[in-house]
Design a protein around this motif. Structure first.
Motif, PDB file in Angstrom:
ATOM      1  N   GLN A  93       0.834  -1.212   0.000  1.00  0.00           N
ATOM      2  CA  GLN A  93       0.000   0.000   0.000  1.00  0.00           C
ATOM      3  C   GLN A  93       0.875   1.271   0.000  1.00  0.00           C
ATOM      4  O   GLN A  93       0.578   2.246  -0.687  1.00  0.00           O
ATOM      5  CB  GLN A  93      -0.925  -0.022   1.236  1.00  0.00           C
ATOM      6  N   GLU A  94       1.935   1.266   0.794  1.00  0.00           N
ATOM      7  CA  GLU A  94       2.832   2.424   0.849  1.00  0.00           C
ATOM      8  C   GLU A  94       3.504   2.650  -0.509  1.00  0.00           C
ATOM      9  O   GLU A  94       3.647   3.791  -0.980  1.00  0.00           O
ATOM     10  CB  GLU A  94       3.893   2.221   1.924  1.00  0.00           C
ATOM     11  N   ALA A  95       3.907   1.570  -1.130  1.00  0.00           N
ATOM     12  CA  ALA A  95       4.541   1.695  -2.449  1.00  0.00           C
ATOM     13  C   ALA A  95       3.571   2.264  -3.462  1.00  0.00           C
ATOM     14  O   ALA A  95       3.925   3.141  -4.277  1.00  0.00           O
ATOM     15  CB  ALA A  95       5.057   0.331  -2.915  1.00  0.00           C
ATOM     16  N   LEU A  96       2.313   1.798  -3.418  1.00  0.00           N
ATOM     17  CA  LEU A  96       1.303   2.328  -4.333  1.00  0.00           C
ATOM     18  C   LEU A  96       1.048   3.810  -4.061  1.00  0.00           C
ATOM     19  O   LEU A  96       0.867   4.604  -4.998  1.00  0.00           O
ATOM     20  CB  LEU A  96       0.005   1.519  -4.200  1.00  0.00           C
ATOM     21  N   ALA A  97       1.025   4.159  -2.774  1.00  0.00           N
ATOM     22  CA  ALA A  97       0.781   5.559  -2.431  1.00  0.00           C
ATOM     23  C   ALA A  97       1.924   6.448  -2.929  1.00  0.00           C
ATOM     24  O   ALA A  97       1.704   7.534  -3.461  1.00  0.00           O
ATOM     25  CB  ALA A  97       0.618   5.701  -0.911  1.00  0.00           C
ATOM     26  N   ARG A  98       3.179   6.009  -2.784  1.00  0.00           N
ATOM     27  CA  ARG A  98       4.303   6.797  -3.261  1.00  0.00           C
ATOM     28  C   ARG A  98       4.274   6.931  -4.760  1.00  0.00           C
ATOM     29  O   ARG A  98       4.578   7.979  -5.327  1.00  0.00           O
ATOM     30  CB  ARG A  98       5.628   6.138  -2.817  1.00  0.00           C
ATOM     31  N   LYS A  99       3.858   5.858  -5.422  1.00  0.00           N
ATOM     32  CA  LYS A  99       3.791   5.893  -6.870  1.00  0.00           C
ATOM     33  C   LYS A  99       2.776   6.910  -7.356  1.00  0.00           C
ATOM     34  O   LYS A  99       3.030   7.691  -8.284  1.00  0.00           O
ATOM     35  CB  LYS A  99       3.442   4.492  -7.396  1.00  0.00           C
ATOM     36  N   LYS A 100       1.601   6.866  -6.699  1.00  0.00           N
ATOM     37  CA  LYS A 100       0.560   7.812  -7.103  1.00  0.00           C
ATOM     38  C   LYS A 100       0.984   9.256  -6.794  1.00  0.00           C
ATOM     39  O   LYS A 100       0.715  10.156  -7.563  1.00  0.00           O
ATOM     40  CB  LYS A 100      -0.747   7.491  -6.386  1.00  0.00           C
ATOM     41  N   ALA A 101       1.655   9.471  -5.681  1.00  0.00           N
ATOM     42  CA  ALA A 101       2.099  10.814  -5.332  1.00  0.00           C
ATOM     43  C   ALA A 101       3.136  11.328  -6.337  1.00  0.00           C
ATOM     44  O   ALA A 101       3.100  12.465  -6.789  1.00  0.00           O
ATOM     45  CB  ALA A 101       2.686  10.822  -3.914  1.00  0.00           C
ATOM     46  N   GLY A 102       4.049  10.474  -6.740  1.00  0.00           N
ATOM     47  CA  GLY A 102       5.057  10.880  -7.720  1.00  0.00           C
ATOM     48  C   GLY A 102       4.436  11.178  -9.061  1.00  0.00           C
ATOM     49  O   GLY A 102       4.822  12.117  -9.767  1.00  0.00           O
ATOM     50  N   ALA A 103       3.436  10.397  -9.452  1.00  0.00           N
ATOM     51  CA  ALA A 103       2.784  10.617 -10.749  1.00  0.00           C
ATOM     52  C   ALA A 103       2.012  11.919 -10.747  1.00  0.00           C
ATOM     53  O   ALA A 103       1.949  12.633 -11.753  1.00  0.00           O
ATOM     54  CB  ALA A 103       1.850   9.426 -11.054  1.00  0.00           C
ATOM     55  N   ALA A 104       1.425  12.340  -9.663  1.00  0.00           N
ATOM     56  CA  ALA A 104       0.647  13.581  -9.595  1.00  0.00           C
ATOM     57  C   ALA A 104       1.565  14.811  -9.594  1.00  0.00           C
ATOM     58  O   ALA A 104       1.215  15.876 -10.085  1.00  0.00           O
ATOM     59  CB  ALA A 104      -0.227  13.581  -8.338  1.00  0.00           C
ATOM     60  N   THR A 105       2.770  14.728  -9.078  1.00  0.00           N
ATOM     61  CA  THR A 105       3.670  15.882  -8.960  1.00  0.00           C
ATOM     62  C   THR A 105       4.354  16.214 -10.286  1.00  0.00           C
ATOM     63  O   THR A 105       4.436  17.366 -10.708  1.00  0.00           O
ATOM     64  CB  THR A 105       4.724  15.607  -7.875  1.00  0.00           C
ATOM     65  N   ALA A 106       4.863  15.263 -11.001  1.00  0.00           N
ATOM     66  CA  ALA A 106       5.609  15.526 -12.240  1.00  0.00           C
ATOM     67  C   ALA A 106       5.225  14.544 -13.304  1.00  0.00           C
ATOM     68  O   ALA A 106       5.992  13.644 -13.622  1.00  0.00           O
ATOM     69  CB  ALA A 106       7.110  15.488 -11.969  1.00  0.00           C
TER      70      ALA A 106
END
Length: 607
Positions: free
Chosen positions: A509-522
């Motif tokens: 879940q943490e990995a998915l959350a980091r992935k989604k956060a990175g995709a939204a920023t850049a």
């Protein structure tokens, strides 16, 4: 002088004994064939142990009792087995039974015999076994196996051994002539039986109408402690219970046996058979038979081989067929009319009467009972013959049994004195037979009921055990579920994952959350950042996480199925947990797919 008592009832019929006592015992000779019934005694019938066409020797066992009470049958002479078939046998019904037919070869060749020189050096059980193997059964009554009779219960000590030489029934003189001519053999057999039983008193009882026999027995008993007692002539003084009453003054209890009061009776013919079996090794293959009646020219006593046809003995006595009216096996009181003269001599055959019409006329027609009471006065067992007759005729067998029906010895005294010519003994025999049939059916029904009840109890026990096992499994599942729930609550309170799988799911879940956060920023520079500064996604780790998520999903699915079968109240919780795991698997698959998609361009551009 020995004290004597009297018994109730009794009669004095015409004796007709002089006809057959004027000649010594004669040998009957060898007939063309011998017919040997497989049942010549009380108990289980013997089973043939020979086959058709087999040659046998004199004294060889040809039939044996393997189960139940009984004694074997032996070949009376050497010869060939002709057949094993159903043939007429001595029985009031005139029925057929299994018989072995032996064709003598005239050689009279003996099998190997084993006489015992000194039986006192043997164990008593060995002597009793020798008596049994010799095929000896009672020769004066119903044919009870002698070895069993000589082995009374341990708690019943025999103090008086009686040798019955009364021979009270008219016409019969077989025992009389045997005592006259073979007194020494009788004493030898009595000594053997006395050695087995160790009684305090041995008595030979003889009616006072046999003075020659009494004199011969007294002479043979000289120098011994054997008493020879002469008793008054009265029918049926030769009955076992009546003779015990005469000699001891005691009475055998209703439904009991003489051993209950410490007494045992044996026949003089049985004593001779025991002496021959022990001292000479000879099985019971012959006996003395009285052939008498006004229809034979030379009445007398014959020593006949067992299996000898009656018609052969009648021819030896000079049968005058034109005068023959009835053939009676046994005496006129307790015997029965024969349907055919082809039946054989068996171990219990003691007399055949060839009577003329004047000698033994046909019975008069039965008339109504006039209630004279003569039958009750004549009954030696002090029964109520009149009431027994009414109950037997009406089919009220239970009431007849309550009036001691089975104490009747079927002596025929009641029928003899009945002015209405009622065949009372035949009614009693019929009633006894019906009672035995009912008892056998009741026993069969009781055994069937016991088997059914045992089966029902077994099925109920198995069902209870099955239910107990089911409850134990349900209890164990509930305890396991409660334990897991408690552990989960405890872990939640501490802010920790419930188990290793839950921790790994949290990492996913943490990995998915980091992935989604990175995709939204850049979103525009995702590929460049991935190539230059961001580390490449760990695809093996994601695959491992996906595999673990699927494994947990399978485990939760299995727990759900178990819960549905064992404990319905946990189904909702498990269904929610399974749904969550479905979602986790789905997100893990999406993350893995995105990671693979992200790594593909970077790999190509590097190349």
């Amino acid at each position: 002088m020995t004290q004597l008592w009297d018994f109730a009832g009794g009669i004095h019929p015409a004796e007709h004994k002089h006809q057959s006592t004027s000649r010594p015992i004669r040998q009957s000779g060898l007939p063309e064939r011998l017919i040997l019934p497989l049942q010549q005694h009380i108990g289980a019938p013997a089973e043939a142990i020979v086959i058709e066409g087999e040659r046998v020797l004199k004294g060889q066992r040809i039939a044996e009792v393997t189960n139940g009470m009984g004694v074997p049958v032996h070949a009376p002479t050497s010869g060939t087995i002709e057949s094993i078939a159903r043939l007429p046998v001595p029985h009031p019904s005139g029925m057929d039974d299994w018989c072995i037919t032996l064709i003598p070869d005239g050689e009279d060749q003996w099998c190997q015999r084993h006489p015992i020189a000194d039986y006192r050096q043997m164990e008593r059980d060995e002597v009793l076994d020798t008596i049994r193997m010799a095929g000896i059964s009672g020769m004066g009554g119903a044919g009870f196996p002698t070895n069993i009779k000589l082995r009374p219960p341990r708690d019943r000590k025999v103090s008086t051994l009686i040798l019955n030489g009364a021979e009270c029934e008219p016409y019969i003189t077989a025992d009389d002539m045997t005592m006259r001519e073979r007194s020494d053999e009788i004493i030898s057999g009595l000594k053997i039986m006395a050695w087995i039983l160790r009684p305090e008193r041995c008595v030979i009882a003889i009616e006072d109408n046999k003075p020659e026999a009494a004199a011969a027995m007294k002479k043979a008993a000289e120098g011994t402690q054997i008493e020879v007692v002469v008793v008054p002539t009265k029918y049926p003084s030769g009955g076992e219970k009546q003779l015990i009453r005469i000699l001891t003054g005691m009475e055998v209890p209703s439904g009991g046996i003489p051993a209950d009061i410490g007494v045992m009776c044996q026949n003089v013919g049985t004593a001779i058979a025991v002496a021959r079996a022990i001292l000479e090794g000879e099985p019971l293959i012959r006996r003395v038979v009285t052939i008498t009646g006004e229809a034979v020219a030379e009445p007398g006593n014959f020593e006949a081989l067992l299996g000898t046809p009656i018609h052969y003995l009648l021819s030896q006595a000079g049968l005058q067929e034109t005068q023959l009216h009835r053939l009676v096996l046994g005496g006129p009181m307790m015997g029965y009319t024969l349907n055919t003269p082809d039946i054989p001599v068996v171990k219990t055959s003691n007399c055949v009467i060839a009577a003329t019409a004047q000698e033994l006329p046909d019975p008069e027609p039965e008339q109504a009972c006039i209630r004279c009471g003569q039958c009750a006065e004549a009954c030696p067992m002090e029964l109520l013959p009149q009431q027994l007759f009414w109950y037997a005729k009406a089919g009220e067998f239970e009431k007849a049994e309550h009036l001691n029906l089975f104490d009747c010895i079927e002596c025929g005294a009641c029928s003899y004195v009945c002015p209405s010519s009622i065949p009372l003994v035949q009614y009693y025999r019929y009633a006894k037979g019906e009672v035995r049939i009912q008892q056998a059916e009741q026993l069969k029904a009781d055994r069937a009921r016991e088997r059914f009840e045992a089966r029902q109890a077994r099925l109920e026990r198995e069902q209870q055990e099955k239910e107990l096992r089911r409850k134990e499994r349900a209890k164990a599942a509930a305890e396991a579920q409660a334990k897991k729930k408690a552990e989960a609550e405890q872990a939640a309170a501490k802010g920790e994952a419930v188990d290793e799988k839950a921790a790994k799911a949290a990492l996913v879940q943490e990995a998915l959350a980091r992935k989604k956060a990175g995709a939204a920023t850049a979103p525009e520079t995702q590929t460049t950042d991935a190539e230059n500064s961001s580390p490449a996604p760990d695809i093996p780790a994601l695959e491992k996480q996906l595999t673990q998520a699927k494994s947990k999903l399978d485990t939760m699915q299995s727990m759900l199925e178990d819960a549905k079968a064992q404990q319905a109240d946990n189904v909702d919780k498990l269904e929610r947990a399974v749904a969550k795991n479905h979602e986790r698997v789905k997100r893990a698959e999406e993350a893995l797919a995105e990671a693979r998609a992200d790594t593909t361009p970077a790999t190509q551009s590097t190349e």
